[in-house]
Scaffold this motif. Structure first.
Motif, mmCIF file in Angstrom:
data_model
loop_
_atom_site.group_PDB
_atom_site.id
_atom_site.type_symbol
_atom_site.label_atom_id
_atom_site.label_comp_id
_atom_site.label_asym_id
_atom_site.label_seq_id
_atom_site.Cartn_x
_atom_site.Cartn_y
_atom_site.Cartn_z
ATOM 1 N N GLU A 177 0.829 -1.206 0.000
ATOM 2 C CA GLU A 177 0.000 0.000 0.000
ATOM 3 C C GLU A 177 0.869 1.265 0.000
ATOM 4 O OE1 GLU A 177 -3.647 1.542 2.717
ATOM 5 O OE2 GLU A 177 -3.465 -0.623 2.439
ATOM 6 N N ARG A 178 1.910 1.279 0.811
ATOM 7 C CA ARG A 178 2.823 2.436 0.838
ATOM 8 C C ARG A 178 3.499 2.644 -0.510
ATOM 9 N NH1 ARG A 178 4.249 0.572 6.032
ATOM 10 N NH2 ARG A 178 6.001 -0.518 5.099
ATOM 11 N N LEU A 179 3.970 1.557 -1.107
ATOM 12 C CA LEU A 179 4.654 1.653 -2.400
ATOM 13 C C LEU A 179 3.711 2.193 -3.475
ATOM 14 C CD1 LEU A 179 7.098 1.143 -4.246
ATOM 15 C CD2 LEU A 179 6.221 -1.187 -4.573
ATOM 16 N N LEU A 180 2.518 1.651 -3.545
ATOM 17 C CA LEU A 180 1.582 2.100 -4.566
ATOM 18 C C LEU A 180 1.183 3.563 -4.332
ATOM 19 C CD1 LEU A 180 0.166 1.263 -7.111
ATOM 20 C CD2 LEU A 180 -1.709 0.357 -5.735
ATOM 21 N N TRP A 181 1.007 3.944 -3.089
ATOM 22 C CA TRP A 181 0.624 5.319 -2.787
ATOM 23 C C TRP A 181 1.727 6.305 -3.195
ATOM 24 C CZ3 TRP A 181 -3.027 8.398 -2.914
ATOM 25 C CH2 TRP A 181 -3.081 9.593 -2.213
ATOM 26 N N THR A 182 2.989 5.915 -3.092
ATOM 27 C CA THR A 182 4.062 6.827 -3.523
ATOM 28 C C THR A 182 3.978 7.105 -5.019
ATOM 29 O OG1 THR A 182 5.685 5.070 -3.890
ATOM 30 C CG2 THR A 182 5.682 6.101 -1.719
ATOM 31 N N HIS A 183 3.435 6.165 -5.784
ATOM 32 C CA HIS A 183 3.312 6.349 -7.232
ATOM 33 C C HIS A 183 2.011 7.057 -7.625
ATOM 34 C CE1 HIS A 183 6.866 4.109 -8.418
ATOM 35 N NE2 HIS A 183 6.556 3.237 -7.484
ATOM 36 N N LEU A 184 0.977 6.947 -6.792
ATOM 37 C CA LEU A 184 -0.328 7.503 -7.154
ATOM 38 C C LEU A 184 -0.575 8.900 -6.585
ATOM 39 C CD1 LEU A 184 -2.649 4.392 -6.670
ATOM 40 C CD2 LEU A 184 -1.604 5.241 -8.779
ATOM 41 N N ARG A 185 0.091 9.244 -5.512
ATOM 42 C CA ARG A 185 -0.214 10.508 -4.833
ATOM 43 C C ARG A 185 0.205 11.717 -5.655
ATOM 44 N NH1 ARG A 185 2.806 10.269 0.525
ATOM 45 N NH2 ARG A 185 1.577 12.132 0.835
ATOM 46 N N ASP A 186 -0.450 12.814 -5.411
ATOM 47 C CA ASP A 186 -0.114 14.120 -5.999
ATOM 48 C C ASP A 186 -0.062 14.104 -7.528
ATOM 49 O OD1 ASP A 186 0.153 15.103 -3.394
ATOM 50 O OD2 ASP A 186 2.257 14.513 -3.320
#
Length: 123
Positions: A27-36
């Motif tokens: 979840e953390r890894l995917l969020w780093t790519h999807l955020r902002d």
């Protein structure tokens, strides 16, 4: 307590803990790519409540795209996931599901699938 009995007591707890850690890492890894808006122009929300009913892992409201992560699904969880997907699709959302391991090991492929889904218009 003997060593043998301790082995049989702890594996389920250890499996649960490692599964939870795997899920959090994915979840953390995917969020780093999807955020902002890092994956194209569209922005995602993380852990967002949809339709006052379901908490989804990631959603892009503009594209009406939901991205869910899953670990090992028991039959009960699978039934719930199908029910949830049917509900979200009836509300015009497209749902992509990825396994935790896929996100961690095949990150580029997962991101490509999400990017492709963002390019398609909701039906």
């Amino acid at each position: 307590m003997s060593t043998v009995s301790e082995v049989f007591m702890h594996p389920p707890v250890a499996r649960t803990r490692s599964s939870r850690q795997l899920r959090q890492a994915a979840e953390r890894l995917l969020w780093t790519h999807l955020r902002d808006g890092r994956l194209g122009e569209q922005r995602f929300r993380h852990q967002h409540l949809l339709e006052d009913r379901y908490l989804v892992d990631f959603v892009c409201p503009e594209a009406r795209l939901v991205v869910e992560l899953e670990g090992d699904l028991t039959p009960a969880l699978l039934s719930h996931a199908l029910q949830r997907r049917t509900f979200l699709e009836s509300r015009g959302y497209r749902v992509l599901r990825f396994g935790d391991r896929d996100v961690l090991i095949e990150t580029r492929a997962v991101l490509s699938a999400i990017r492709a889904a963002l390019g398609r218009k909701p039906s």
